[in-house]
Design a protein around this motif. Sequence first.
Motif, PDB file in Angstrom:
ATOM      1  N   VAL A 130       0.675  -1.053   0.164  1.00 37.90           N
ATOM      2  CA  VAL A 130       0.137   0.099  -0.179  1.00 37.90           C
ATOM      3  C   VAL A 130       0.914   1.409   0.024  1.00 37.90           C
ATOM      4  CG1 VAL A 130      -1.670   1.257   1.328  1.00 37.90           C
ATOM      5  CG2 VAL A 130      -1.989  -1.242   1.017  1.00 37.90           C
ATOM      6  N   LEU A 131       1.987   1.275   0.753  1.00 34.49           N
ATOM      7  CA  LEU A 131       2.878   2.537   1.046  1.00 34.49           C
ATOM      8  C   LEU A 131       3.375   2.559  -0.586  1.00 34.49           C
ATOM      9  CD1 LEU A 131       4.759   2.067   4.393  1.00 34.49           C
ATOM     10  CD2 LEU A 131       2.991   3.702   3.722  1.00 34.49           C
ATOM     11  N   PHE A 132       3.881   1.487  -1.209  1.00 33.00           N
ATOM     12  CA  PHE A 132       4.617   1.479  -2.431  1.00 33.00           C
ATOM     13  C   PHE A 132       3.542   2.381  -3.420  1.00 33.00           C
ATOM     14  CE2 PHE A 132       4.754  -0.301  -6.639  1.00 33.00           C
ATOM     15  CZ  PHE A 132       6.059   0.277  -7.137  1.00 33.00           C
ATOM     16  N   ILE A 133       2.360   1.790  -3.573  1.00 39.83           N
ATOM     17  CA  ILE A 133       1.267   2.269  -4.538  1.00 39.83           C
ATOM     18  C   ILE A 133       0.830   3.716  -4.185  1.00 39.83           C
ATOM     19  CG2 ILE A 133      -1.188   2.239  -5.232  1.00 39.83           C
ATOM     20  CD1 ILE A 133      -1.073  -1.083  -4.569  1.00 39.83           C
ATOM     21  N   VAL A 134       0.811   3.993  -3.159  1.00 39.80           N
ATOM     22  CA  VAL A 134       0.776   5.596  -2.776  1.00 39.80           C
ATOM     23  C   VAL A 134       1.822   6.327  -3.199  1.00 39.80           C
ATOM     24  CG1 VAL A 134       0.492   7.269  -0.743  1.00 39.80           C
ATOM     25  CG2 VAL A 134      -0.822   5.138  -0.735  1.00 39.80           C
TER      26      VAL A 134
END
Length: 575
Positions: A130-134
Amino acid sequence: MKSDITDLSIYDYFVFGAMLLISALIGLYYYLTERHDSDSDFLMGGRQMPGYTVSLSLLASFLSALTVLGMPVEVYYYGAIYLYDILTFTIVIGITGEVYLPIFYRLKITSTYEYLELRFNRELRLIGSVLFIVQMVLYTGIVICAPALALHDVTGLGLRTAVFATGVVCTFYCTVGGLKAVILTDVFQTLVMISGFLAVIIKTSIIQGGFSTIIRHSIDGGRLNFWEFDPNPHLDHTFWTMVVGGTFTWTSIFGINHCQVQRYVCCKTRSHAKLALYLNLLGLYVVNICAVMCGLALYSMYRGCDPYEGHKISSRHELMPYLALNILRAHRGLSGLFVSAAYSGTLSTVSSSINALAVVTIEDLIKPHLNQPSLRSLSLISKATCFFYGMVCVAMAGFASIMGSLLEATVKIFGMIGGPLLGLFTLGILNHSANALGSFIGLVAGFTFSVWVGIGSYVDHPPPDESLLLPISIVNCSYGKSMYLNWTRVLEQPVLIPWKSTQFNSYNYLNIYWFSYLYLSPMGTVITLIVGSIASIATGGKNQIIDKNCLLKKEDTILLYFKKENEVEVSESHN
């Protein structure tokens, strides 16, 4: 404000259109000639890519228009100290090749964050994903928008047209061609970027009577400032911030960011993966030197009349296209080549981001909820996900174009996320005592600290003279001399650094909100490592059973790399 440079000619538009068309045709070629019967074929190139091809793709993935248009301007204002990036990249590629690449390649992971589940648990994998996608959606919006904003006033190229055209072309060849199309277009676009740099360097050298003249002007203007070893942590442009801070920042990109990891794990052998990484280093040298040379050429041309302060352009980001169009417009198509170089950087970065986002989303968020899907279904889902992220990134670029403050905020967010994630992966690879609970605590601590410092830096801005901005002048501008005469003499004085002045005090020096943005990533990494290690030991990490393949082994290092290499790779294929 519209600049005094004329719009692009029909020949320039032809060259720019040809670059977009070739990129799209590469995607169409792989759609017609390759069988994408599974998501692995589509998103990972069947894991059979050669190292020499992947090397240029690695180079292009994070060398965007921000490099083509932004780095020469930084050199213009801060000097050739950016050549220290050569040392930084050497350290980063060495660490990546000897610490992170062996682990990811041995485990044959598809998503980088799959490692977090293998080493810790599924919850940490989801957090990392999720951190990577954001992070990448925000960053990709900048990459699409930034060159459009910089080129709009100077070239007359429509802002919405440029954003839409680059976004659509990227989405098209990612969606129909898969990773192989992305990698081949990266190779083509890297060559276009370097060609654009060389066109500016060669033409400027001819105008100025040789590159030796450019060097002489740079020396006289203090641009060859290689000996800046000021320890002040508030300064962005010193040896320490660029090498120490830059090493952490770029390791979080080359070492663990899926856009890069996806490239070298898709190589057909580990030797090809390492070859790709180290050939990429040579490419980084070339691009860095070209960008610095362009910055020095920029200063040589405008050392007596800064176009921004002389009110010829509306933004400092327009300096590079202003120079390029000024000197190249007499040659048919060369202005278009430079514009193509800027947008090639955009295409290569955006396509890499779209493909990486699709991989992470499918592997980490979608697949676990599917009940034995067919290979054909996964292939269709992969293409649909690429298309979705292409549209999201175009929409993000449109939002960024009307929300200027978002650009600075997103760059800070990139640092806030990358540092703690680097600390998390490093805990798993190097610390056998690190467990899931302790590492989670470390990640939360590192991320909280990074966000706190990042947001605090907006509230408590450093004073404007807390930099190494070099002197500029408008004394030779063709208009407005009397209006700016006294102010120009002020510009030509040496810049005072507060910590050297009588007003300096220890509070200012240790004010963490004033630290260079390049220290944001190392602070997050170190906090995550320290807190995560202590918390893991406190929660019984020494007693856990770990898969040794998730830890760094002696045979992973360069010392044993050439020893019985084939045996190592055969053994890996049976793991």
